[in-house]
Each structure stands twice: as structure tokens, then as C-alpha cells.
Design an enzyme around this catalytic site. Structure first.
Site: not given
Length: 297
Positions: A137-139, A238
Site C-alpha cells: 500500500l502507498d505510504r 490514483r
């Protein structure tokens, strides 16, 4: 080391005939589902003759006493810095990651990652234990992640990823309103030399990406969406939201110009997969973070 309070006994059961622990607990219906019973074992709240047991195949004999203990509500038994353990067995560990925590290390951040925190946690119980990454998962994205505890399990799940992963759902708050309110986005993604993803509505030779979306609620400025991934490409949600002109709130990299909650409004809220060992269907949900809910009030 996590502290646990197990003094309160919820159930006391006497074994009448030889059995394995998991089968006995299922027969006694100590919980409604197999997964729930396994969580009891993983959380070390099951004792056999006053000894905590976590192994599913622990041999029981007639006359053994099995007790189910209660975890203290304020013990934070499954809480680690930046994440919460939701489920653990000999093959897998499922966590709920907070925003601002990297999944794995980068050139600038080596230690404080979901991977490193879990590795330290496992080694505190077994110095030979290891953890293996299955996905990221992205930060700035919070929510559900699953890690393997064995390299063979990792390889098996990644090889059969499309079969193993049955559902990955996200909640996002985007700028504006979608028309239609529910639908599917299909595009082709590629990455430039600066590691920025781009999305094209026509096939340009990139990776095909498919996202199904449904509007949960909306106001004049924002919409909350449920997004179900048919494919799992890098930054898929995104960059697709940017492509259609409705970037995710707080996602500066992909077009958002507002950041009222000081994080990206994207949360991995549901994960369903087939367990690589038991072949059971495993289902996990994570509540929408309060800050994201407050954006829609």
C-alpha cells in the site's frame, strides 16, 4: 513484546474423547466461524490444562480442560506502532496499516515500515521467524495488508494471485461528483522515467487496468466512493481518478489541490482471499478512518 491480560475466563470445556484442538473448538461452537476460532488461537487466549496453546493440531485427550480467556479491552494486544494485527496463523499475518507508514523500505527509509515492524514483532517470539511481502500500500494509504510468514507460501500466493485474491476494495474521497455515479473505469497504464504513472483511455501498449466504482455519498464538492479492483496495477486508483478529472483528496502527486485532513483520502477497507494452506475463504474488513468520514459531514 505485547502484553496480554487473559485472567478472565469466558468458557471452560472438558474433553470427552481424543481430538485435535481446532476440531474440538469447532465442535463446541466457541465462535461462529472457523476464522474466528483460529483468531482465538493466534491471540493465545486458548489454554489446555492452563497452558496457552496456538497450534491448531494440538492433541487433546479425554479429561483435558480447555479454557477460553478474555483479552483486556485496553491491553492493545494486537497493536504495534503504525499497524494492528487482525489475524495470524503459521502461514499468514493480516494487518490494518495506518496512513504515513511505508509498506517496505526505500532509499531514504529503512526501518519504520510495515515490513520491518512485523519482522521485529515475529523475531521477538522466534528469532528465526521471517516475514515476506505479498503486496504493497502507498505510504499515505491506510488499510488492509497480508504478509506471508514462509517463502513457499509467498511464492505460491504470488504465482496464483488472480485466483487467490477474490476481492480488494477501497474507500476513496474524490474531488467533485462522478457521472454516472456508478460504473467501471478501464484504461492502460505506463510509468515514466520519474516513476510517475500515466493512464490512457485507449490501448497504447500499457498495462490494462480495470476499476469498478460506486458512489456511497456525495455533497456539492466531494464524493465518497467504493472501488473494487479487477486488476492490481501500481497507483491504479490514483492515476485513473486523475485521468477522469476527479483526483483523490490529498493526492498532490496525481492532481489534487486540496489536503484538508493532511493525508490522502484512500483506505483499503476489504480484503478477501483463499488461504493457500487450508483453502478457506478469508474475509477481512477495516472501518473507514474518522478523518475521512468527517470530510463528508
Amino acid at each position: 513484546m505485547r502484553r496480554r491480560n487473559q485472567d478472565a475466563v469466558l468458557q471452560t470445556l472438558k474433553v470427552e474423547s481424543k481430538s485435535e484442538l481446532l476440531a474440538f473448538l469447532l465442535e463446541q461452537k466457541v465462535r461462529k466461524s472457523r476464522n474466528a476460532v483460529k483468531s482465538l488461537l493466534a491471540n493465545k487466549v486458548v489454554r489446555v490444562n492452563e497452558k496457552a496453546v496456538t497450534q491448531f493440531n494440538e492433541e487433546l485427550k479425554a479429561g483435558d480442560i480447555v479454557t477460553i480467556h478474555k483479552l483486556s479491552a485496553n491491553s492493545n494486544a494486537n497493536k504495534l506502532k503504525g499497524l494492528t494485527i487482525l489475524y495470524e496463523d503459521p502461514d499468514l499475518i493480516v494487518v490494518d496499516k495506518e496512513a504515513k507508514l511505508l509498506s517496505i523500505s526505500t532509499d531514504t527509509e529503512k526501518r519504520q515500515t510495515a515490513y520491518s515492524i512485523l519482522s521485529e514483532y515475529l523475531k521477538s517470539h522466534d528469532r528465526n521467524a521471517r516475514v515476506f511481502v505479498l503486496h504493497r500500500l502507498d505510504r499515505d494509504t491506510s488499510g488492509l495488508m497480508v504478509f506471508a510468514k514462509d517463502q513457499e507460501v509467498q511464492e505460491r500466493m504470488q504465482k496464483f494471485w488472480d485466483y487467490t485474491i477474490r476481492k480488494r476494495s477501497y474507500i476513496a474521497i474524490i474531488e467533485g461528483n462522478l457521472e454516472p455515479a456508478d460504473g467501471t473505469i478501464t484504461s492502460w497504464l505506463w510509468e515514466d522515467k520519474n516513476f510517475v504513472m500515466h493512464s490512457s483511455p485507449v490501448d497504447n501498449g500499457g498495462q490494462k487496468a480495470v476499476t469498478h466504482y460506486k458512489t456511497i455519498k456525495a455533497n456539492e464538492w466531494l464524493s465518497m466512493l467504493q472501488l473494487d479492483l479487477e486488476t492490481g496495477r501500481k497507483n491504479q486508483i490514483r492515476v485513473q481518478m486523475q485521468q477522469i478529472g476527479h483526483p483523490i483528496v490529498g493526492d498532490k502527486k496525481y492532481g489534487s489541490e486540496i489536503n484538508p485532513i493532511k493525508r490522502m483520502a484512500l483506505h483499503a477497507n476489504e480484503l478477501v482471499f483463499i488461504h493457500p494452506g487450508t483453502k478457506e475463504r478469508m474475509e477481512f474488513k477495516s472501518p473507514i478512518p474518522k478523518k475521512m468520514q468527517e470530510l463528508m459531514k
